[in-house]
Every structure is written in C-alpha cells, then in structure tokens.
Motif scaffolding. Structure first.
Motif: not given
Length: 78
Positions: A14-27
């Motif tokens: 959950l932590i790694v998935g949410s970080l990747l999603t946040i980074i991708g959307v932010g990018g």
C-alpha cells in the motif's frame, strides 16, 4: 504466511503503490502545466507522459494487490 507477515506485506504494498501513484500523477500534472508532455527525457528517450502513466499504472496495481492481500487476511481471521 503468518497473519503478521501478511499485514506487513500488505502495508508495504500500500505504501509503495501510493507513492508511485502520487509521483506519477504529480509528474503528469507538472509536465502538463509546463507544456512538456511530449518531450523526450531519460536514458531511453521515452516521452514523459508514457513514463508517468506507467508509474501510475504500476502504483495502482500495487495498491490493488495490497488491498486484496489485506482483505484476504481479514477474511481468514474471522
């Protein structure tokens, strides 16, 4: 797998998935606001929108796996 390990693995997913999603959307948002979605960057010359979309998709997949693993653990506990 013990329930404690299952909870730990689900939390990690959950932590790694949410970080990747946040980074991708932010990018994607940053590149879109700056008008650089079509630019090519990185080592392999991949467009920014493609690399960020892959990050969002992989993050969402990890989130899904974490939620599913956590739900399976709670069902087995009952």
């Amino acid at each position: 797998m013990t329930p404690r390990r299952r909870r730990a693995r689900a939390l990690l997913l959950l932590i790694v998935g949410s970080l990747l999603t946040i980074i991708g959307v932010g990018g994607l948002l940053l590149a879109g606001l700056q008008g650089r979605l079509g630019e090519v960057g990185g080592v392999r010359s991949v467009p920014i929108w493609l690399s960020m979309s892959v990050a969002v998709a992989f993050g969402a997949l990890l989130l899904w796996a974490g939620v599913r693993l956590r739900a399976r653990g709670s069902v087995e506990a009952e």
